[in-house]
Design a protein around this motif. Structure first.
Motif, PDB file in Angstrom:
ATOM      1  N   MET A  32      46.393  35.684  37.468  1.00  8.68           N
ATOM      2  CA  MET A  32      45.555  34.714  38.166  1.00  8.68           C
ATOM      3  C   MET A  32      44.076  34.890  37.830  1.00  8.68           C
ATOM      4  SD  MET A  32      47.422  32.669  39.810  1.00  8.68           S
ATOM      5  CE  MET A  32      48.862  32.802  38.797  1.00  8.68           C
ATOM      6  N   LEU A  33      43.723  36.070  37.326  1.00  8.19           N
ATOM      7  CA  LEU A  33      42.334  36.305  36.900  1.00  8.19           C
ATOM      8  C   LEU A  33      41.904  35.274  35.864  1.00  8.19           C
ATOM      9  CD1 LEU A  33      42.036  40.169  36.484  1.00  8.19           C
ATOM     10  CD2 LEU A  33      40.685  38.720  37.982  1.00  8.19           C
ATOM     11  N   ALA A  34      42.868  34.674  35.200  1.00 10.67           N
ATOM     12  CA  ALA A  34      42.544  33.687  34.167  1.00 10.67           C
ATOM     13  C   ALA A  34      41.783  32.492  34.749  1.00 10.67           C
ATOM     14  CB  ALA A  34      43.816  33.217  33.468  1.00 10.67           C
ATOM     15  N   PHE A  35      41.866  32.310  36.071  1.00  8.79           N
ATOM     16  CA  PHE A  35      41.073  31.241  36.689  1.00  8.79           C
ATOM     17  C   PHE A  35      39.584  31.570  36.615  1.00  8.79           C
ATOM     18  CE2 PHE A  35      44.993  30.193  39.187  1.00  8.79           C
ATOM     19  CZ  PHE A  35      45.074  28.873  38.811  1.00  8.79           C
ATOM     20  N   TRP A  36      39.284  32.862  36.556  1.00  8.94           N
ATOM     21  CA  TRP A  36      37.879  33.282  36.646  1.00  8.94           C
ATOM     22  C   TRP A  36      37.307  33.777  35.325  1.00  8.94           C
ATOM     23  CZ3 TRP A  36      41.316  33.965  40.669  1.00  8.94           C
ATOM     24  CH2 TRP A  36      40.961  33.379  41.881  1.00  8.94           C
ATOM     25  N   VAL A  37      38.140  34.452  34.528  1.00  3.66           N
ATOM     26  CA  VAL A  37      37.614  34.995  33.273  1.00  3.66           C
ATOM     27  C   VAL A  37      38.405  34.437  32.090  1.00  3.66           C
ATOM     28  CG1 VAL A  37      36.775  37.131  34.294  1.00  3.66           C
ATOM     29  CG2 VAL A  37      39.080  37.046  33.374  1.00  3.66           C
ATOM     30  N   LEU A  38      37.739  34.482  30.930  1.00  4.63           N
ATOM     31  CA  LEU A  38      38.330  33.892  29.735  1.00  4.63           C
ATOM     32  C   LEU A  38      39.446  34.766  29.182  1.00  4.63           C
ATOM     33  CD1 LEU A  38      37.501  31.262  28.456  1.00  4.63           C
ATOM     34  CD2 LEU A  38      36.188  32.541  26.774  1.00  4.63           C
ATOM     35  N   GLU A  39      39.240  36.073  29.207  1.00  2.40           N
ATOM     36  CA  GLU A  39      40.123  37.022  28.539  1.00  2.40           C
ATOM     37  C   GLU A  39      40.701  37.957  29.592  1.00  2.40           C
ATOM     38  OE1 GLU A  39      41.032  36.968  25.030  1.00  2.40           O
ATOM     39  OE2 GLU A  39      41.848  38.857  25.736  1.00  2.40           O
ATOM     40  N   VAL A  40      41.978  37.837  29.898  1.00  2.00           N
ATOM     41  CA  VAL A  40      42.536  38.698  30.946  1.00  2.00           C
ATOM     42  C   VAL A  40      43.189  39.948  30.384  1.00  2.00           C
ATOM     43  CG1 VAL A  40      42.923  36.861  32.622  1.00  2.00           C
ATOM     44  CG2 VAL A  40      44.721  37.432  30.983  1.00  2.00           C
ATOM     45  N   SER A  41      43.413  39.984  29.064  1.00  3.44           N
ATOM     46  CA  SER A  41      44.233  41.071  28.526  1.00  3.44           C
ATOM     47  C   SER A  41      43.622  42.446  28.780  1.00  3.44           C
ATOM     48  CB  SER A  41      44.501  40.852  27.048  1.00  3.44           C
ATOM     49  OG  SER A  41      43.355  40.397  26.410  1.00  3.44           O
ATOM     50  N   THR A  42      42.275  42.551  28.735  1.00  2.97           N
ATOM     51  CA  THR A  42      41.679  43.862  28.984  1.00  2.97           C
ATOM     52  C   THR A  42      42.009  44.339  30.398  1.00  2.97           C
ATOM     53  OG1 THR A  42      39.674  42.618  29.446  1.00  2.97           O
ATOM     54  CG2 THR A  42      39.758  43.795  27.372  1.00  2.97           C
ATOM     55  N   PHE A  43      41.895  43.436  31.367  1.00 10.86           N
ATOM     56  CA  PHE A  43      42.181  43.832  32.743  1.00 10.86           C
ATOM     57  C   PHE A  43      43.640  44.255  32.888  1.00 10.86           C
ATOM     58  CE2 PHE A  43      38.568  40.978  32.962  1.00 10.86           C
ATOM     59  CZ  PHE A  43      37.693  41.727  33.719  1.00 10.86           C
ATOM     60  N   ILE A  44      44.517  43.500  32.231  1.00  8.17           N
ATOM     61  CA  ILE A  44      45.935  43.832  32.311  1.00  8.17           C
ATOM     62  C   ILE A  44      46.195  45.204  31.715  1.00  8.17           C
ATOM     63  CG2 ILE A  44      48.217  43.191  31.445  1.00  8.17           C
ATOM     64  CD1 ILE A  44      47.404  40.263  31.808  1.00  8.17           C
ATOM     65  N   PHE A  45      45.531  45.493  30.578  1.00  9.82           N
ATOM     66  CA  PHE A  45      45.745  46.791  29.926  1.00  9.82           C
ATOM     67  C   PHE A  45      45.167  47.933  30.755  1.00  9.82           C
ATOM     68  CE2 PHE A  45      46.616  44.747  25.728  1.00  9.82           C
ATOM     69  CZ  PHE A  45      47.816  45.394  25.520  1.00  9.82           C
ATOM     70  N   ILE A  46      44.051  47.681  31.431  1.00  5.51           N
ATOM     71  CA  ILE A  46      43.466  48.742  32.260  1.00  5.51           C
ATOM     72  C   ILE A  46      44.418  49.085  33.395  1.00  5.51           C
ATOM     73  CG2 ILE A  46      41.616  49.231  33.914  1.00  5.51           C
ATOM     74  CD1 ILE A  46      39.726  47.716  31.975  1.00  5.51           C
ATOM     75  N   LEU A  47      44.941  48.053  34.050  1.00 11.26           N
ATOM     76  CA  LEU A  47      45.900  48.314  35.127  1.00 11.26           C
ATOM     77  C   LEU A  47      47.144  49.013  34.578  1.00 11.26           C
ATOM     78  CD1 LEU A  47      46.438  47.815  38.185  1.00 11.26           C
ATOM     79  CD2 LEU A  47      47.883  45.920  37.458  1.00 11.26           C
ATOM     80  N   PHE A  48      47.571  48.557  33.410  1.00 14.48           N
ATOM     81  CA  PHE A  48      48.781  49.109  32.800  1.00 14.48           C
ATOM     82  C   PHE A  48      48.615  50.594  32.483  1.00 14.48           C
ATOM     83  CE2 PHE A  48      51.776  49.183  28.981  1.00 14.48           C
ATOM     84  CZ  PHE A  48      52.885  49.358  29.775  1.00 14.48           C
ATOM     85  N   ALA A  49      47.384  50.980  32.082  1.00 16.15           N
ATOM     86  CA  ALA A  49      47.146  52.398  31.790  1.00 16.15           C
ATOM     87  C   ALA A  49      47.386  53.235  33.029  1.00 16.15           C
ATOM     88  CB  ALA A  49      45.719  52.591  31.270  1.00 16.15           C
ATOM     89  N   PHE A  50      46.864  52.769  34.172  1.00 18.71           N
ATOM     90  CA  PHE A  50      47.080  53.508  35.410  1.00 18.71           C
ATOM     91  C   PHE A  50      48.558  53.521  35.776  1.00 18.71           C
ATOM     92  CE2 PHE A  50      42.551  52.622  35.894  1.00 18.71           C
ATOM     93  CZ  PHE A  50      42.123  53.895  36.211  1.00 18.71           C
ATOM     94  N   GLU A  51      49.179  52.357  35.607  1.00 20.25           N
ATOM     95  CA  GLU A  51      50.593  52.272  35.957  1.00 20.25           C
ATOM     96  C   GLU A  51      51.408  53.222  35.078  1.00 20.25           C
ATOM     97  OE1 GLU A  51      52.520  48.373  35.542  1.00 20.25           O
ATOM     98  OE2 GLU A  51      54.327  49.585  35.319  1.00 20.25           O
ATOM     99  N   ALA A  93      51.945  38.488  48.694  1.00 19.17           N
ATOM    100  CA  ALA A  93      50.824  37.871  49.421  1.00 19.17           C
ATOM    101  C   ALA A  93      49.596  37.769  48.516  1.00 19.17           C
ATOM    102  CB  ALA A  93      50.499  38.694  50.671  1.00 19.17           C
ATOM    103  N   LEU A  94      49.342  38.832  47.763  1.00 16.17           N
ATOM    104  CA  LEU A  94      48.184  38.832  46.863  1.00 16.17           C
ATOM    105  C   LEU A  94      48.339  37.747  45.797  1.00 16.17           C
ATOM    106  CD1 LEU A  94      45.536  40.251  46.050  1.00 16.17           C
ATOM    107  CD2 LEU A  94      46.888  41.660  44.503  1.00 16.17           C
ATOM    108  N   ALA A  95      49.565  37.619  45.269  1.00 16.52           N
ATOM    109  CA  ALA A  95      49.820  36.611  44.240  1.00 16.52           C
ATOM    110  C   ALA A  95      49.549  35.208  44.788  1.00 16.52           C
ATOM    111  CB  ALA A  95      51.252  36.725  43.738  1.00 16.52           C
ATOM    112  N   ARG A  96      50.063  34.948  46.004  1.00 20.98           N
ATOM    113  CA  ARG A  96      49.850  33.638  46.632  1.00 20.98           C
ATOM    114  C   ARG A  96      48.373  33.394  46.902  1.00 20.98           C
ATOM    115  NH1 ARG A  96      53.661  29.948  45.831  1.00 20.98           N
ATOM    116  NH2 ARG A  96      55.660  30.476  46.746  1.00 20.98           N
ATOM    117  N   PHE A  97      47.730  34.421  47.456  1.00 19.17           N
ATOM    118  CA  PHE A  97      46.323  34.297  47.810  1.00 19.17           C
ATOM    119  C   PHE A  97      45.491  33.992  46.559  1.00 19.17           C
ATOM    120  CE2 PHE A  97      42.189  36.481  48.205  1.00 19.17           C
ATOM    121  CZ  PHE A  97      41.657  35.739  49.248  1.00 19.17           C
ATOM    122  N   ALA A  98      45.758  34.757  45.474  1.00 21.32           N
ATOM    123  CA  ALA A  98      44.977  34.578  44.245  1.00 21.32           C
ATOM    124  C   ALA A  98      45.200  33.177  43.678  1.00 21.32           C
ATOM    125  CB  ALA A  98      45.364  35.641  43.221  1.00 21.32           C
ATOM    126  N   TRP A  99      46.428  32.705  43.746  1.00 17.27           N
ATOM    127  CA  TRP A  99      46.728  31.353  43.258  1.00 17.27           C
ATOM    128  C   TRP A  99      45.950  30.309  44.057  1.00 17.27           C
ATOM    129  CZ3 TRP A  99      49.240  28.584  39.537  1.00 17.27           C
ATOM    130  CH2 TRP A  99      49.534  27.246  39.830  1.00 17.27           C
TER     131      TRP A  99
END
Lengths: 294, 293
Positions: free
Chosen positions: A195-214, A276-282
């Motif tokens: 859903m970050l794609a609504f706000w930023v052009l490139e979401v892959s960095t954010f996804i990878f940062i979260l993925f590193a922690f995961e 809930a977060l997914a719905r809220f972000a949408w």
């Protein structure tokens, strides 16, 4: 370039005049159809799935070799609470759970849908984008398992000396329940991230940062209970252990009784929170999306 | 990009000039021309990266995080053991640093270009590169430079320096030079193999998956070679020399060798891999039919 509609009133207006079908039955059929189409689509990538499974074995084998060297250096003593066989089982099981629950390209696709304006059509159709994506996710996992099952089973059979079976059927049943919740948690988290794609052009960095922690905190790299106890305890305040480690430890009988019940409840709560977060972000995102288009 | 224009500049005598005496001079001219082109490509990449500064920085953060992840993993392993084979903790940290350094340097120069090749073939954009009056492999392999990767390579150097400090080892200048030379051989192996895999895209549209699959193999390169045995070790030493790429340079600094064979093997394999990739490239480019025209 598709311009999203200024307002959605006409769509709602038209629906009034349609004979309302019995909602539950129709809904089920609609989404079952999405799953079917999703499976068909995914089958075209079967070669990729197979390649991914086979290539995935190589780092896994390497990891097992490293552990064997460690056990040999320790002259066979167990590491934390794990014997070598249990350690191998841990990695094999986490591979299976990962195959069953990991998002494949769902998050990229959702982000691309938002960026390219493809979601506009879903605003007009009587179909919910989140359930639609969940159906595609399910079909993706089903197809992936169809392709990956054979090499995975062969691989596990080759290492069957080291592979432990669950203590009893109820344990296995609860393991499956936990796996389903893990899949939902994975999906809703990825959906919310996309859903970050609504706000930023490139979401892959954010996804990878979260993925590193995961990757670290969910037990991809090593079982979490070989960490020093305070760190392991701290990780349990995050959703990460429930994204992989928890179902595996249910299978291995590391959590039982009241601990197990508590764990399942907490996992369910995390699923709800992610939903809930997914719905809220949408909802927040769609407001912005319409504003851009209008 | 003036340097990419056809041979009009005075500095380049062109193929007509084949008298014996100016041969050396024309070789130098060719080198100068390619250098000029490459500088131009750098400038281009820099402009492109600076268009999305935030994103550029975020990618550096991503890579740093994944590097940190590897180091955390090793630290956790060594909570439970004194050594892996004969490798001690700080030797493995050095190995991970070296592996990251090699991977990031490879990424800086080659990775994007290798993964882009299948896209060039699929869309027919390769036409434009074929028409340029330069060696096509040169321009295909080096077109884009990933500048962020240099920052990450620097972070790998920092980790290596710290690991050497913990090992209480000060390498001589010759050792550092040898290490750098072996790293170049390792990078050449990565580049040759990935480029060879990328040329599969001339045969099938699915090559991109294979190229990314190879990326998985970097995971092996950062593991101590002594852990491996049997077929696995043979395959990843002689067929896909992942276990040589960063282990041999690291051994040069931290562990030494029983025999000079690993060094010879690494250098030999890099030459073989490069030759194979050139053969594969020539065989593949002949099949190119241009998708758009």
């Amino acid at each position: 370039m598709f311009r999203p509609p200024r307002h959605l009133a006409p769509a709602r207006f038209l629906r009034i005049f349609r004979p309302a079908p019995r909602p539950d039955q129709c809904t089920m059929r609609k989404y079952r159809h999405v799953i079917n189409v999703g499976i068909q689509n995914n089958l075209t990538y079967r070669f990729n799935f197979l390649a991914r499974t086979l290539f995935g074995f190589i780092p896994l084998i390497a990891m097992l070799y490293v552990w064997r060297a460690i056990y040999e250096s320790n002259s066979g003593a167990s590491v934390a609470t794990y014997t070598f066989a249990q350690m191998v089982s841990y990695y094999l099981l986490s591979t299976v759970v990962d195959a069953l629950t990991a998002v494949n390209e769902d998050d990229w696709q959702i982000a691309a849908d938002i960026k390219d304006g493809n979601i506009s059509q879903f605003l007009l159709k009587p179909i919910d984008y989140l359930w639609y994506r969940l159906c595609l996710f399910v079909s993706g996992r089903v197809t992936y398992m169809m392709v990956a099952a054979v090499p995975l089973v062969i691989f596990i059979l080759a290492l069957r000396r080291y592979f432990v079976l669950p203590a009893d059927w109820p344990t296995f049943g609860l393991f499956l329940v936990s796996v389903v919740m893990t899949a939902l948690l994975q999906f809703f988290t990825s959906y919310a991230m996309a859903m970050l794609a609504f706000w930023v052009l490139e979401v892959s960095t954010f996804i990878f940062i979260l993925f590193a922690f995961e990757y670290l905190a969910s037990g991809h790299l090593f079982p979490l209970d070989i960490l020093p106890a305070p760190i392991e305890q701290a990780l349990y305040f995050t959703p990460f252990p429930y994204q992989l480690y928890f179902p595996v430890s249910v299978y291995l009988g590391k959590v039982t009784g009241a601990e197990l019940a508590k764990g399942l409840i907490i996992q369910a709560l995390w699923v709800l929170a992610a939903y809930a977060l997914a719905r809220f972000a949408w909802n927040r995102g769609i407001r912005r999306y319409a504003a851009v288009g209008g | 990009m003036s340097a990419l224009e056809p041979r009009t500049s005075a500095s380049n005598p062109g193929p007509v000039d084949n008298a014996a005496a100016p041969a050396r001079r024309s070789l130098r001219a060719v080198a100068a021309r390619y250098l000029a082109i490459y500088i131009e490509l750098w400038r281009n990449s820099l402009t492109r990266e600076m268009m999305f500064k935030g994103n550029f920085l975020l990618w550096i953060v991503v890579e740093m995080l994944w590097f940190a992840l590897q180091l955390v993993f090793i630290n956790v392993l060594y909570l439970h053991t004194e050594s892996i084979g004969t490798w001690t903790k700080w030797q493995v940290v050095l190995l991970i640093g070296a592996s990251h350094f090699i991977q990031q340097t490879f990424q800086a120069f080659f990775l994007i270009n290798c993964t882009n090749l299948s896209e060039l073939v699929r869309t027919g954009k390769l036409d434009f590169l074929l028409l340029l009056p330069v060696n096509t492999r040169f321009v295909v392999s080096l077109r884009q430079i990933d500048l962020g990767a240099f920052v990450n390579a620097a972070s790998a150097v920092a980790v290596m320096v710290y690991a050497l400090h913990r090992l209480e080892f000060v390498p001589s200048l010759a050792q550092v030079a040898g290490f750098a030379g072996l790293c170049v051989a390792g990078i050449l192996i990565h580049y040759s193999l990935m480029f060879l895999l990328a040329t599969i895209s001339f045969w099938t549209v699915r090559a991109q998956g294979i190229v990314w699959g190879y990326y998985n193999l970097f995971n092996i390169a950062r593991m101590p070679d002594e852990a491996f045995r049997g077929l696995f070790k043979a395959v990843f030493t002689f067929a896909v020399p992942m276990l040589l790429v960063s282990n041999v340079p690291t051994r040069l600094l931290a562990k030494g060798f029983d025999s000079p064979w690993p060094i010879v093997l690494l250098l030999g394999m890099s030459a073989v891999c490069f030759a194979l990739s050139e053969l594969g490239w020539r065989a593949s480019i002949r099949r190119y039919t241009s998708a758009s025209s």
